[in-house]
Design an enzyme around this catalytic site. Sequence first.
Site, short mmCIF file in Angstrom:
data_model
loop_
_atom_site.label_atom_id
_atom_site.label_comp_id
_atom_site.label_asym_id
_atom_site.label_seq_id
_atom_site.Cartn_x
_atom_site.Cartn_y
_atom_site.Cartn_z
N CYS A 217 0.83 -1.21 0.00
CA CYS A 217 0.00 0.00 0.00
C CYS A 217 0.86 1.26 0.00
CB CYS A 217 -0.93 0.00 1.21
SG CYS A 217 -0.07 0.15 2.78
N ALA B 130 2.97 1.69 3.09
CA ALA B 130 4.14 0.81 3.10
C ALA B 130 5.27 1.41 2.26
CB ALA B 130 3.77 -0.57 2.57
N ARG C 278 12.29 -5.36 6.14
CA ARG C 278 13.19 -5.45 4.98
C ARG C 278 14.66 -5.62 5.38
NH1 ARG C 278 12.82 -1.13 0.78
NH2 ARG C 278 13.14 -2.80 -0.72
N HIS D 104 6.07 6.13 -2.29
CA HIS D 104 7.43 6.59 -2.61
C HIS D 104 7.38 8.07 -2.98
CE1 HIS D 104 8.03 2.21 -4.14
NE2 HIS D 104 8.14 2.26 -2.83
#
Length: 560
Positions: free
Chosen positions: A77, A80, A111, A211
């Site tokens: 999403c 995220a 991550r 982003h």
Amino acid sequence: MEALSRKRIDEEKVSLEPDEFMDPETLKLEILSKYPPKVARKKAKQIIVNRKETEEKYPEIQANVRTIPGIISQRGCCYAGCKGVVMGPTRDIINLTHGPIGCGFYSWLTRRNQTDPSTTPDGHNFMNYCFSTDMEEREIIFGGEKKLRAAIQEAYDIFKPKMISVFATCPVGLIGDDVHAVTKEMEEKLGITIFGFSCEGYKGVSQSAGHHVANNGLFQHVIGLDNTVKEGDYKVNLLGEYNIGGDAFEIERVLNKCGITLISTFSGNSSVDFFANSHTADLNLIMCHRSINYVAEMMEKKYGIPWFKINFLSAGGMSRSLRKIAEYYGEQKLIDRVEEVIAEEMPAVKKAQAEVRPRLEGKLAMMFVGGSRAHHYQEMFREMGMIPFCAGYEFAHRDDYEGRQVLPNLKVDADSRNIQELEVEKDPERYNPRISAEEFEALERNNIKLRDYEGMMTDMPSGTIVIDDISQYETESLLKTYKPAVFCAGIKEKYTVQKHGIPMKQLHSYDNGGPYAAYRGAINFYHEIDRMVNSKVWDHIKAPWEKSPELAARYTYRPG
């Protein structure tokens, strides 16, 4: 030099003969036949058999569109992408999730981003903590701004950070909490930089929207706060490298060895101090094009810093990228030093390649990963003699596949218009073009392309398969049809793939491996894939009675 390197890579690509494998077009038709007609029409545009239509043009692929409801997707999403990917690896900023605790926990260290606090004076490292307002039913009904103020105050009182950022989740957007008003109020009260991100999970079509939101926030609130000019002959920023498994450490080791000064990494092993000073660099190097190209373009407009695309994954990619940097600066001292470093690093790489190649030669690899990894890792597999046959992205746009030349023709849809586009102008005092128009043209003539990315499809042989936003059904069809030696994706796909008896390598978090970047990282990757592919465990996925379901026996009767 770059042109010669590209020619060599093109010649080394493995051409796929039609009779070796099931014809990809036939497989595509089989997959589409299982979908309802309306779904099939849409998915047909996202499944492409990669064949050059003209000398310059590749097939058009549909990307950055909504996932069809009911189809199991790899995507994440907006939240995220903003918090988990771009901002999460920054050690000395408190990243506070305003939302349910599940959102904060989901995005916390999944991550395997690594960091080294010793590189900043205060030594702050908040990455070990999961900060959340833990919104519950009460806040959903009556509003959560009061709880957000209290959380910011508590975080400040305990940790005394230099900066706090707040991330809005889906319920925050739905009930109307104003994270920007609250952060502005608390900034004035506490006297440190505090800002918010409108990164509600439902924004955009994937984590790509997050982003973009994160890039905007960094550019507005952090980049440019520190004008200190650091020492160094060749000062660069590394954009789109997130130090998974220690990748950034290995890249920085090689850059330092070449005499190249790394001002800031966005955002592996990062600090807000590095971000604040990043506008003083000479050059921006982009690894993950999709997650960070926005910052690169805005920094060029405001400060005059040029950028180009590089690949520090694979030994060949690392060498070409170092040579590209040296050619950009054009100083013989740097060109010679880069060649010395490559000569020092490559013998160990060649030795590792020779060890694994006999066991991996000709085996198929597939990779469906976000960012530019599905592109970058293809060369790593080719260096082992393997064939990257299928690839795709979770959250790419068309330019990530076909190259940036398609940008002028792209139409902005409602989902993309949802994300703020900043109006950027030249900084009246700090705008300083690092290269002149004449130097830019000279670099272009030498094939050092600035402001450009050719895309993944240009680097894949004819007959290979490209799939955007691959579904679970499409994944299983590929596995059953081609039986690859290894499949690369993320955690959501890992166990499904392994149940097919096929090794699955996570390229989002590297499982428990890494680093895989630069020369030593490539060696690690070669041996890791060799170990996975040639492990005997995959022969034992099926129980004996599944392999031979019919039992044969003889019965003997002995009376009395």
